[in-house]
Design an enzyme around this catalytic site. Sequence first.
Site, PDB file in Angstrom:
ATOM      1  N   HIS A  91       5.273   3.451   3.124  1.00 41.31           N
ATOM      2  CA  HIS A  91       6.064   2.338   3.676  1.00 41.31           C
ATOM      3  C   HIS A  91       7.542   2.717   3.821  1.00 41.31           C
ATOM      4  O   HIS A  91       8.250   2.148   4.651  1.00 41.31           O
ATOM      5  CB  HIS A  91       5.956   1.102   2.774  1.00 41.31           C
ATOM      6  N   GLN A 136       8.497  -4.102   3.014  1.00 41.15           N
ATOM      7  CA  GLN A 136       7.547  -5.210   3.177  1.00 41.15           C
ATOM      8  C   GLN A 136       8.194  -6.572   2.915  1.00 41.15           C
ATOM      9  O   GLN A 136       7.610  -7.600   3.249  1.00 41.15           O
ATOM     10  CB  GLN A 136       6.341  -5.033   2.249  1.00 41.15           C
ATOM     11  N   GLY A 147       0.967  -3.348  -5.514  1.00 44.02           N
ATOM     12  CA  GLY A 147       2.157  -2.592  -5.169  1.00 44.02           C
ATOM     13  C   GLY A 147       2.874  -3.266  -4.017  1.00 44.02           C
ATOM     14  O   GLY A 147       2.265  -4.014  -3.245  1.00 44.02           O
ATOM     15  N   CYS A 161      -3.589  -3.788   2.554  1.00 47.80           N
ATOM     16  CA  CYS A 161      -2.127  -3.854   2.531  1.00 47.80           C
ATOM     17  C   CYS A 161      -1.692  -5.297   2.720  1.00 47.80           C
ATOM     18  O   CYS A 161      -2.241  -6.002   3.573  1.00 47.80           O
ATOM     19  CB  CYS A 161      -1.564  -2.982   3.650  1.00 47.80           C
ATOM     20  N   LEU A 162      -0.711  -5.715   1.955  1.00 48.10           N
ATOM     21  CA  LEU A 162      -0.216  -7.084   2.073  1.00 48.10           C
ATOM     22  C   LEU A 162       0.426  -7.339   3.439  1.00 48.10           C
ATOM     23  O   LEU A 162       0.582  -8.481   3.844  1.00 48.10           O
ATOM     24  CB  LEU A 162       0.797  -7.381   0.957  1.00 48.10           C
ATOM     25  N   HIS A 215       0.576   5.258  -0.984  1.00 44.44           N
ATOM     26  CA  HIS A 215       0.566   4.143  -0.031  1.00 44.44           C
ATOM     27  C   HIS A 215       1.961   3.508   0.044  1.00 44.44           C
ATOM     28  O   HIS A 215       2.480   3.270   1.148  1.00 44.44           O
ATOM     29  CB  HIS A 215      -0.483   3.114  -0.482  1.00 44.44           C
ATOM     30  N   GLU A 216       2.547   3.244  -1.113  1.00 45.35           N
ATOM     31  CA  GLU A 216       3.866   2.588  -1.126  1.00 45.35           C
ATOM     32  C   GLU A 216       4.937   3.496  -0.551  1.00 45.35           C
ATOM     33  O   GLU A 216       5.823   3.051   0.175  1.00 45.35           O
ATOM     34  CB  GLU A 216       4.250   2.160  -2.546  1.00 45.35           C
TER      35      GLU A 216
HETATM   36 ZN    ZN Z   1       1.017  -1.640   2.048  1.00 46.31          ZN
END
Ligand code: ZN
Length: 176
Positions: free
Chosen positions: A142, A54, A49, A96-97, A138-139
């Site tokens: 953000h 991000q 995701g 998380c990226l 989670h997304e």
């Molecule tokens: Zn994340």
Amino acid sequence: MPVLPIAKLGNPVLRKVAARVDPRDIRTKEFQQLIDDMFETMLEEPGIGLAAPQVSQSIQLVVMGCEGEGGFPTTTLINPTIVYYGPQQVDNWEGCLSVDGFRGKVTRPAVVRVQAFDRDGTSIDVEADGLYAVCIQHEMDHLIGKVFLDRMTDLSTLTQLSEFEKFWRKEPTPVI
Ligand code: ZN
């Protein structure tokens, strides 16, 4: 289609509340290109995701997808709203990226129902459980300037990746 640079923890863009997308912009070439680029970036990393903040775009757009058993369909959510949270809470490992090298356990509702526009500008209504529900929450965090670390109620599970591989790997780990 370029792979986009990922904003990492500490970048102020990750802490901003993302702006709503004007639905009239969804079908423009630029917006469709951004969606394509986000999917390419997500797959390249790899992750399951990615939220627009991000990639330093503070707008309410997230992409996600995870093939295989326990996975979920390729999904684009624009201006998403969670309209229902299931009563049951579940723990899941998250990564998380934008937070390199860490995993941590987060407790979230097991089921959510979300309403949004898809990439064609069509209204969608999705009920999700399992990894799909984790990824959506989670997304969407953000989009309000939150990362999974903010959702951890017990920081003692915060784990560096090398130790995670050694001690905890058997449990599934979304990297979103
Ligand atoms: Zn994340």
